[in-house]
Design a protein around this motif. Structure first.
Motif, PDB file in Angstrom:
ATOM      1  N   LEU A 131     -41.000 -74.386-155.847  1.00 57.41           N
ATOM      2  CA  LEU A 131     -40.268 -73.264-155.281  1.00 57.41           C
ATOM      3  C   LEU A 131     -39.149 -73.749-154.373  1.00 57.41           C
ATOM      4  O   LEU A 131     -38.016 -73.237-154.444  1.00 57.41           O
ATOM      5  N   VAL A 132     -39.419 -74.735-153.539  1.00 55.55           N
ATOM      6  CA  VAL A 132     -38.388 -75.260-152.641  1.00 55.55           C
ATOM      7  C   VAL A 132     -37.248 -75.886-153.439  1.00 55.55           C
ATOM      8  O   VAL A 132     -36.063 -75.640-153.157  1.00 55.55           O
ATOM      9  N   ALA A 133     -37.581 -76.670-154.454  1.00 55.98           N
ATOM     10  CA  ALA A 133     -36.542 -77.316-155.259  1.00 55.98           C
ATOM     11  C   ALA A 133     -35.680 -76.286-155.969  1.00 55.98           C
ATOM     12  O   ALA A 133     -34.438 -76.412-155.998  1.00 55.98           O
ATOM     13  N   ASP A 134     -36.297 -75.259-156.528  1.00 55.91           N
ATOM     14  CA  ASP A 134     -35.539 -74.224-157.231  1.00 55.91           C
ATOM     15  C   ASP A 134     -34.654 -73.444-156.268  1.00 55.91           C
ATOM     16  O   ASP A 134     -33.502 -73.095-156.593  1.00 55.91           O
ATOM     17  N   LEU A 135     -35.172 -73.145-155.083  1.00 57.32           N
ATOM     18  CA  LEU A 135     -34.380 -72.417-154.096  1.00 57.32           C
ATOM     19  C   LEU A 135     -33.191 -73.248-153.614  1.00 57.32           C
ATOM     20  O   LEU A 135     -32.076 -72.729-153.470  1.00 57.32           O
ATOM     21  N   ARG A 136     -33.405 -74.521-153.370  1.00 55.86           N
ATOM     22  CA  ARG A 136     -32.312 -75.383-152.917  1.00 55.86           C
ATOM     23  C   ARG A 136     -31.229 -75.489-153.982  1.00 55.86           C
ATOM     24  O   ARG A 136     -30.029 -75.563-153.663  1.00 55.86           O
ATOM     25  N   SER A 137     -31.648 -75.482-155.247  1.00 54.57           N
ATOM     26  CA  SER A 137     -30.673 -75.560-156.339  1.00 54.57           C
ATOM     27  C   SER A 137     -29.927 -74.245-156.521  1.00 54.57           C
ATOM     28  O   SER A 137     -28.725 -74.237-156.805  1.00 54.57           O
ATOM     29  N   ALA A 138     -30.629 -73.122-156.333  1.00 54.06           N
ATOM     30  CA  ALA A 138     -30.038 -71.808-156.617  1.00 54.06           C
ATOM     31  C   ALA A 138     -29.248 -71.238-155.447  1.00 54.06           C
ATOM     32  O   ALA A 138     -28.347 -70.414-155.657  1.00 54.06           O
ATOM     33  N   SER A 139     -29.570 -71.649-154.217  1.00 52.62           N
ATOM     34  CA  SER A 139     -28.977 -71.001-153.051  1.00 52.62           C
ATOM     35  C   SER A 139     -28.525 -72.014-152.005  1.00 52.62           C
ATOM     36  O   SER A 139     -29.354 -72.588-151.295  1.00 52.62           O
ATOM     37  N   PRO A 140     -27.216 -72.222-151.851  1.00 48.83           N
ATOM     38  CA  PRO A 140     -26.726 -73.078-150.758  1.00 48.83           C
ATOM     39  C   PRO A 140     -27.145 -72.555-149.386  1.00 48.83           C
ATOM     40  O   PRO A 140     -27.360 -73.341-148.456  1.00 48.83           O
ATOM     41  N   GLU A 141     -27.260 -71.235-149.266  1.00 47.57           N
ATOM     42  CA  GLU A 141     -27.694 -70.647-147.995  1.00 47.57           C
ATOM     43  C   GLU A 141     -29.104 -71.118-147.650  1.00 47.57           C
ATOM     44  O   GLU A 141     -29.374 -71.557-146.527  1.00 47.57           O
ATOM     45  N   PHE A 142     -30.023 -71.033-148.624  1.00 46.64           N
ATOM     46  CA  PHE A 142     -31.379 -71.516-148.367  1.00 46.64           C
ATOM     47  C   PHE A 142     -31.369 -73.001-148.044  1.00 46.64           C
ATOM     48  O   PHE A 142     -32.066 -73.454-147.126  1.00 46.64           O
ATOM     49  N   ALA A 143     -30.585 -73.771-148.794  1.00 41.45           N
ATOM     50  CA  ALA A 143     -30.540 -75.214-148.560  1.00 41.45           C
ATOM     51  C   ALA A 143     -30.111 -75.524-147.127  1.00 41.45           C
ATOM     52  O   ALA A 143     -30.648 -76.442-146.490  1.00 41.45           O
ATOM     53  N   ALA A 144     -29.161 -74.735-146.604  1.00 40.10           N
ATOM     54  CA  ALA A 144     -28.698 -74.956-145.230  1.00 40.10           C
ATOM     55  C   ALA A 144     -29.797 -74.630-144.231  1.00 40.10           C
ATOM     56  O   ALA A 144     -30.033 -75.385-143.275  1.00 40.10           O
ATOM     57  N   TYR A 145     -30.468 -73.501-144.441  1.00 34.84           N
ATOM     58  CA  TYR A 145     -31.547 -73.130-143.525  1.00 34.84           C
ATOM     59  C   TYR A 145     -32.709 -74.123-143.626  1.00 34.84           C
ATOM     60  O   TYR A 145     -33.333 -74.463-142.615  1.00 34.84           O
ATOM     61  N   TRP A 146     -33.016 -74.584-144.834  1.00 31.39           N
ATOM     62  CA  TRP A 146     -34.118 -75.529-145.024  1.00 31.39           C
ATOM     63  C   TRP A 146     -33.848 -76.841-144.298  1.00 31.39           C
ATOM     64  O   TRP A 146     -34.765 -77.457-143.740  1.00 31.39           O
ATOM     65  N   SER A 147     -32.604 -77.248-144.279  1.00 28.74           N
ATOM     66  CA  SER A 147     -32.248 -78.519-143.630  1.00 28.74           C
ATOM     67  C   SER A 147     -32.411 -78.450-142.120  1.00 28.74           C
ATOM     68  O   SER A 147     -32.490 -79.494-141.455  1.00 28.74           O
ATOM     69  N   ASP A 148     -32.482 -77.240-141.559  1.00 32.53           N
ATOM     70  CA  ASP A 148     -32.700 -77.104-140.122  1.00 32.53           C
ATOM     71  C   ASP A 148     -34.128 -77.468-139.717  1.00 32.53           C
ATOM     72  O   ASP A 148     -34.415 -77.673-138.529  1.00 32.53           O
ATOM     73  N   MET A 149     -35.049 -77.471-140.692  1.00 36.65           N
ATOM     74  CA  MET A 149     -36.431 -77.909-140.484  1.00 36.65           C
ATOM     75  C   MET A 149     -37.175 -77.071-139.438  1.00 36.65           C
ATOM     76  O   MET A 149     -37.993 -77.567-138.670  1.00 36.65           O
ATOM     77  N   GLN A 150     -36.896 -75.771-139.416  1.00 32.11           N
ATOM     78  CA  GLN A 150     -37.647 -74.869-138.549  1.00 32.11           C
ATOM     79  C   GLN A 150     -39.002 -74.568-139.185  1.00 32.11           C
ATOM     80  O   GLN A 150     -39.104 -74.387-140.401  1.00 32.11           O
ATOM     81  N   VAL A 151     -40.062 -74.502-138.371  1.00 34.70           N
ATOM     82  CA  VAL A 151     -41.422 -74.273-138.864  1.00 34.70           C
ATOM     83  C   VAL A 151     -42.020 -73.113-138.081  1.00 34.70           C
ATOM     84  O   VAL A 151     -42.564 -73.303-136.984  1.00 34.70           O
ATOM     85  N   THR A 152     -41.915 -71.896-138.631  1.00 36.16           N
ATOM     86  CA  THR A 152     -42.412 -70.708-137.932  1.00 36.16           C
ATOM     87  C   THR A 152     -42.910 -69.687-138.946  1.00 36.16           C
ATOM     88  O   THR A 152     -42.128 -69.173-139.747  1.00 36.16           O
TER      89      THR A 152
END
Length: 284
Positions: free
Chosen positions: A197-218
């Protein structure tokens, strides 16, 4: 497959339930205890004839997805669900796997919630069960495939999924979904479903990729928001989460804010019914 034991177990669990346990009106006295076979078949979305043959040990081996649906319909605990799988000749589902199963405690609460929209999602935010008002508000999320019923996937890949949220909410919601998914990844550890799911989201959405790179855990938590509905108007709600410790599944409740007209709008949605709003939206 232990045919006789499987049928006996299904029958014993059916007879142990009362209609109110699964959100069905009692309808007066019954000649036999428990649910009727046709009621279990309806709850599990299978034919009455096939369910009868299962109880009578005359049916072919049921699929794992069908067993998950039966476990949900009969409100089985995790241990009872695993026992059902073993009786049918399967290994119990892995930790975090759903396969149509919904935590019975959350299903009990969902059945009791008739005045507010509510639904159950798994720890990856895939929709598992909805009450009538959730379907009226969002559409029938549970009728599609795994991705079309996943809140995070639709939020980042389908522009229509944001239509019920004001634009000023979009960034905070998107960041919240990414942080919740990272919290799930941390709890599960190495897991192919999360990684895919993470790999598909990072490929499909630059927005998600940017938020994922922030490494927030909540994990997702209670949030006040205004839902802008094209038929029911503005709905001022508190979006609450009730999490099951045993399964990680979550009950999502749209609670009207005190003093608002949202409760009246929910009544309007109830009158419109399931067909009032055909499109699906991600608003939790």
């Amino acid at each position: 497959m232990a045919r006789g034991e499987l049928g006996d177990f299904l029958r014993s669990r059916r007879e142990a339930l009362r209609p109110p346990d699964v959100g069905i009106p009692s309808g007066g006295r019954r000649r036999t205890p428990g649910l009727r076979r046709e009621e279990v078949a309806l709850l599990a979305n299978l034919s009455v004839d096939y369910y009868e043959r299962l109880e009578q040990s005359r049916a072919d081996k049921p699929s794992q997805s069908l067993l998950g649906a039966l476990a949900r319909a009969l409100r089985l605990s995790v241990d009872e669900r695993d026992y059902l799988y073993r009786l049918a000749g399967y290994s119990p589902p892995a930790a975090g796997a759903v396969g149509g199963y919904v935590d019975p405690a959350l299903m009990f609460l969902l059945d009791a919630l008739t005045d507010v929209p509510a639904h159950v999602i798994d720890d990856l935010t895939t929709m598992l069960a909805q009450n009538a008002l959730s379907r009226a508000l969002l559409g029938a999320w549970t009728d599609g495939d795994e991705r079309s019923g996943n809140v995070i996937w639709r939020w980042f890949t389908d522009p229509e999924s944001r239509a019920l949220n004001a634009p000023e909410e979009h960034e905070s919601l998107g960041r919240g979904y990414a942080a919740d998914l990272r919290a799930t990844a941390a709890r599960r550890g190495p897991d192919p479903d999360v990684e895919r799911l993470v790999a598909d989201l990072r490929s499909a959405s630059p927005e998600f990729a940017a938020y994922w790179s922030d490494m927030q855990v909540t994990p997702l938590h209670s949030t006040r928001k205004v839902i802008v509905h094209p038929r029911a108007g503005n709905l001022d709600v508190q979006c609450d989460f009730v999490r099951s410790e045993s399964t990680g599944q979550r009950l999502v409740i749209f609670r009207p804010q005190p003093g608002s007209h949202t409760a009246d709008s929910f009544e309007f949605l109830r009158a419109l019914g399931d067909q009032s709003f055909g499109r699906r939206y991600a608003v939790d």
